[in-house]
Design a protein around this motif. Structure first.
Motif, PDB file in Angstrom:
ATOM      1  N   ARG A 195      65.470  82.803  32.644  1.00 44.54           N
ATOM      2  CA  ARG A 195      64.351  83.641  32.195  1.00 44.54           C
ATOM      3  C   ARG A 195      63.761  83.042  30.926  1.00 44.54           C
ATOM      4  N   SER A 246      55.133  83.713  30.889  1.00 49.99           N
ATOM      5  CA  SER A 246      54.873  84.393  32.157  1.00 49.99           C
ATOM      6  C   SER A 246      54.466  83.363  33.200  1.00 49.99           C
ATOM      7  N   VAL A 290      63.044  88.491  41.276  1.00 50.24           N
ATOM      8  CA  VAL A 290      62.770  88.863  39.884  1.00 50.24           C
ATOM      9  C   VAL A 290      63.594  90.108  39.556  1.00 50.24           C
ATOM     10  N   ASP A 291      64.443  89.975  38.550  1.00 46.58           N
ATOM     11  CA  ASP A 291      65.296  91.087  38.105  1.00 46.58           C
ATOM     12  C   ASP A 291      65.945  91.836  39.276  1.00 46.58           C
ATOM     13  N   THR A 329      55.814  86.618  38.002  1.00 47.23           N
ATOM     14  CA  THR A 329      57.105  86.580  37.308  1.00 47.23           C
ATOM     15  C   THR A 329      56.817  86.975  35.861  1.00 47.23           C
ATOM     16  N   TRP A 369      60.063  87.249  30.340  1.00 45.76           N
ATOM     17  CA  TRP A 369      61.471  87.582  30.056  1.00 45.76           C
ATOM     18  C   TRP A 369      62.199  88.281  31.206  1.00 45.76           C
ATOM     19  N   THR A 370      61.775  87.993  32.447  1.00 47.00           N
ATOM     20  CA  THR A 370      62.499  88.524  33.612  1.00 47.00           C
ATOM     21  C   THR A 370      63.297  87.393  34.253  1.00 47.00           C
ATOM     22  N   TRP A 371      64.494  87.745  34.740  1.00 42.46           N
ATOM     23  CA  TRP A 371      65.325  86.758  35.440  1.00 42.46           C
ATOM     24  C   TRP A 371      64.651  86.384  36.752  1.00 42.46           C
ATOM     25  N   HIS A 372      64.620  85.094  37.058  1.00 47.75           N
ATOM     26  CA  HIS A 372      64.047  84.702  38.349  1.00 47.75           C
ATOM     27  C   HIS A 372      64.719  83.471  38.918  1.00 47.75           C
ATOM     28  N   GLN A 405      70.682  85.378  41.656  1.00 48.93           N
ATOM     29  CA  GLN A 405      70.918  86.727  41.166  1.00 48.93           C
ATOM     30  C   GLN A 405      71.432  87.604  42.295  1.00 48.93           C
ATOM     31  N   SER A 453      59.290  97.307  45.447  1.00 54.68           N
ATOM     32  CA  SER A 453      58.094  97.303  44.573  1.00 54.68           C
ATOM     33  C   SER A 453      56.855  97.611  45.380  1.00 54.68           C
ATOM     34  N   ARG A 461      55.954  97.712  30.195  1.00 52.55           N
ATOM     35  CA  ARG A 461      55.346  96.497  29.649  1.00 52.55           C
ATOM     36  C   ARG A 461      53.946  96.342  30.224  1.00 52.55           C
TER      37      ARG A 461
END
Ligand code: GTQ
Length: 347
Positions: free
Chosen positions: A107, A111, A126-127, A141, A144-147, A184, A193, A210
């Protein structure tokens, strides 16, 4: 006043002496620092997918996605060698992921957007939630999101990465870290989503945490339908043809705070009126072929090509058959700062 030669020598001497104190005379550079109009130091450029693809595939034999972390060929503006920038604020690259590969989780505060150029069926996570990607999809993405990315399909997958790397570098605000495992754990079922956020409705008590859009994947099938609907709803805009912006339904703003994303349809044979804007833009050709005259330079494009239009360069697009163009730019940032301007050539 002394004679010009003596005066110039005195000035040069003065500049040298104040240079020792890390000072410089504004009057020697005022015009460049505050130009009467944008004078970008980067150029229009075009990447022909037929020429690029063999190199992408060659890179696939040279290094795995795991070893590379991200196997990407950067699209660098030819006027900014060594910068890894396609415009002074934007980064672009073509990422390849082969069947069975995984690009490991990490992450960063930068962006990213993914615009799918070739292939179907790879995923990005993503997350803890995956989305399966198809040609023409636009996937975000957020910062600061895990991908991680993986390809469970039987074919190579190529997408355009758009990141705000140069912008974040300008602020010296970049952080990054690697995940503990390559992939992940999936904690949210596929389609979540989409079900919660992608129909122009929001769960009643949901509050955005956010600025980024809650929509993860803006699939091409829906975008295409929207464009088609627009062609039936009225005449094309003289400068844009039929152009839509992707939207964060929770804010009305751009899906990514730093990058605006757009899709436009140019009817068969349509030629746009000359247009310029202060946001330099990166284009990816989704359908059709045509040409764009950018600051007098003619870029001929077809499906899967990429090209870049600098800030304030006059642009005229012309479609041979019907054409569809995806693009992204830093327009939302400029708008936030009250800087964005356009010139519709009087139309
Ligand atoms: O997929 O996370 O093209 O971190 C450049 C940096 C892609 C990514 C890029 C990245 C990524």
């Amino acid at each position: 006043m002394a004679a010009p030669a003596t005066r110039n020598n005195a000035r040069r001497d003065f500049y040298e002496r104040i240079g020792g104190l890390s000072m410089a005379p504004l009057w020697e550079s005022l015009h460049q620092l505050v130009p009467p109009a944008p004078a970008p130091r980067y150029r229009p450029a075009h990447w022909d997918y037929d020429k690029v693809r063999p190199f992408l595939m060659e890179s696939g034999a040279l290094i795995t996605a795991k070893e590379a972390v991200r196997r990407v060929l950067i699209l660098e503006n030819p006027a900014m060698p060594g910068s890894a920038c396609i415009t002074p604020t934007l980064y672009a690259g073509l990422q390849l992921i082969l069947p069975g590969e995984v690009a490991p989780a990490h992450r960063h505060t930068q962006s990213a957007l993914r615009f799918i150029v070739e292939g179907d069926g790879a995923y990005t996570a993503v997350d803890g939630e995956r989305t399966i990607m198809h040609e023409g999809d636009f996937v975000i993405t957020p910062t600061w999101t895990w991908h991680d990315h993986g390809n469970d399909s039987s074919k190579p997958m190529v997408w355009l990465d758009g990141l705000d790397i140069p912008l974040v570098a300008m602020f010296n605000a970049g952080f990054a870290e690697n995940g503990e495992s390559d992939e992940q754990a999936v904690t949210t079922p596929l389609g979540t989503s989409d079900a919660r956020f992608a129909s122009g409705l929001l769960p009643v008590d949901w509050k955005p945490a956010r600025q980024t859009s809650p929509i993860f994947n803006y699939p091409y099938a829906r975008t295409r339908e929207a464009l088609q609907g627009l062609t039936r709803a009225g005449p094309p805009d003289a400068c844009h043809g039929y152009k839509l912006r992707y939207v964060n339904t929770a804010s009305g703003g751009a899906p990514i705070a730093t990058m605006g994303t757009y899709m436009q349809l140019l009817p068969k044979g349509f030629e746009t009126a000359a247009y310029r804007a202060t946001d330099g833009a990166v284009f990816s050709v989704v359908e059709g072929e045509g040409q764009s005259t950018v600051g007098g330079e003619v870029l001929r494009w077809k499906k899967r090509d990429q090209f870049v239009v600098p800030s304030w360069a006059s642009v005229v697009h012309k479609a041979r058959g019907e054409a569809v163009l995806f693009s992204f730019s830093d327009r939302p940032v400029q708008e936030k700062l009250d800087l964005w301007r356009e010139d519709r050539g009087g139309k």
